[in-house]
Write a protein that holds these residues in place. Sequence first.
Motif, PDB file in Angstrom:
ATOM      1  N   HIS A 113     -59.927   6.108  42.214  1.00  0.00           N
ATOM      2  CA  HIS A 113     -59.927   5.454  43.520  1.00  0.00           C
ATOM      3  C   HIS A 113     -58.717   5.922  44.318  1.00  0.00           C
ATOM      4  O   HIS A 113     -57.856   6.632  43.788  1.00  0.00           O
ATOM      5  N   HIS A 115     -55.515   5.337  47.463  1.00  0.00           N
ATOM      6  CA  HIS A 115     -54.629   4.472  48.242  1.00  0.00           C
ATOM      7  C   HIS A 115     -54.058   5.260  49.413  1.00  0.00           C
ATOM      8  O   HIS A 115     -53.668   6.419  49.255  1.00  0.00           O
ATOM      9  N   GLU A 119     -48.815   4.971  47.005  1.00  0.00           N
ATOM     10  CA  GLU A 119     -48.095   3.813  46.472  1.00  0.00           C
ATOM     11  C   GLU A 119     -46.784   4.277  45.842  1.00  0.00           C
ATOM     12  O   GLU A 119     -45.707   3.845  46.234  1.00  0.00           O
ATOM     13  N   HIS A 132     -55.814   7.726  42.058  1.00  0.00           N
ATOM     14  CA  HIS A 132     -55.555   7.155  40.735  1.00  0.00           C
ATOM     15  C   HIS A 132     -56.755   7.347  39.819  1.00  0.00           C
ATOM     16  O   HIS A 132     -57.811   6.757  40.068  1.00  0.00           O
ATOM     17  N   THR A 199     -51.463  -1.637  40.046  1.00  0.00           N
ATOM     18  CA  THR A 199     -50.845  -1.874  41.358  1.00  0.00           C
ATOM     19  C   THR A 199     -51.639  -2.892  42.162  1.00  0.00           C
ATOM     20  O   THR A 199     -51.353  -3.119  43.340  1.00  0.00           O
TER      21      THR A 199
END
Length: 250
Positions: A113, A115, A119, A132, A199
Amino acid sequence: MRNFLLGCFAFALNLPVMASESIHWGYDEQISPEHWGHLSDQFKSCDTGKNQTPINIQNTYKSQAIHQLNIQYKTSPNDIIFNGHTVQINTKTNDHHDYIVIDHDQFFLKQFHFHTPSENQIYGKQYPLELHFVHANKKGELAVLAVMFNLGKPNSELSKLWKDLSPEENKEKTFSQRINIEKLIPRNHGYYRFSGSLTTPPCTEGIVWIVLKQPLTLSPQQLTTFKSRLLHQHNQRPIQPLNGRIIIED
Ligand SMILES: [Zn+2]
């Protein structure tokens, strides 16, 4: 409040270790990361944990003792879904063809997936996108492999991913074409490694984090497409304290 609420928390990892109770969390206002630890008893680690992710990767230790990273992603993933928090790509259930090897232990790819912005940071640099790859070994322990993206040339596989993404939330779509996961991994497998957490709630700790040093690129248009799916154009948790953890690099 649209579908967004329904997707909350039910997504996480598609792993049996995760609670399935639906608790609403997000990245803004009353449900933003600084509130996660208070939203539920199950989310306490988000507040009290001492080994949380993301971190700013700096002051690393070179280790001769750690092994070269062995990444074996051979098959095409099964489906893609926008779960209210991110765009997630799932491998075939119980498929053990895609894995990485850490300390002689196989960790099997479950999902990956995105972000935006990144992050984790590397020496204070935040990237426009972070990917990730989430893995579990046979004991159920987790390992996340992270890949950073800069803006530049488009990535062919991201185009395929976005093409198959349903405009509806929580609606998984089986891929119409083969996705070559290897093209979402840089050639150079040099990496940083540290112990961290999920996270996202419940911020579970004890997770092996591997962050690849070499970034890939995506086009501004590809980034815009991803951002446009998010409620407020971003889905990154702020940097967490290191609390004495050591970051090693190969
Ligand atoms: Zn993530």
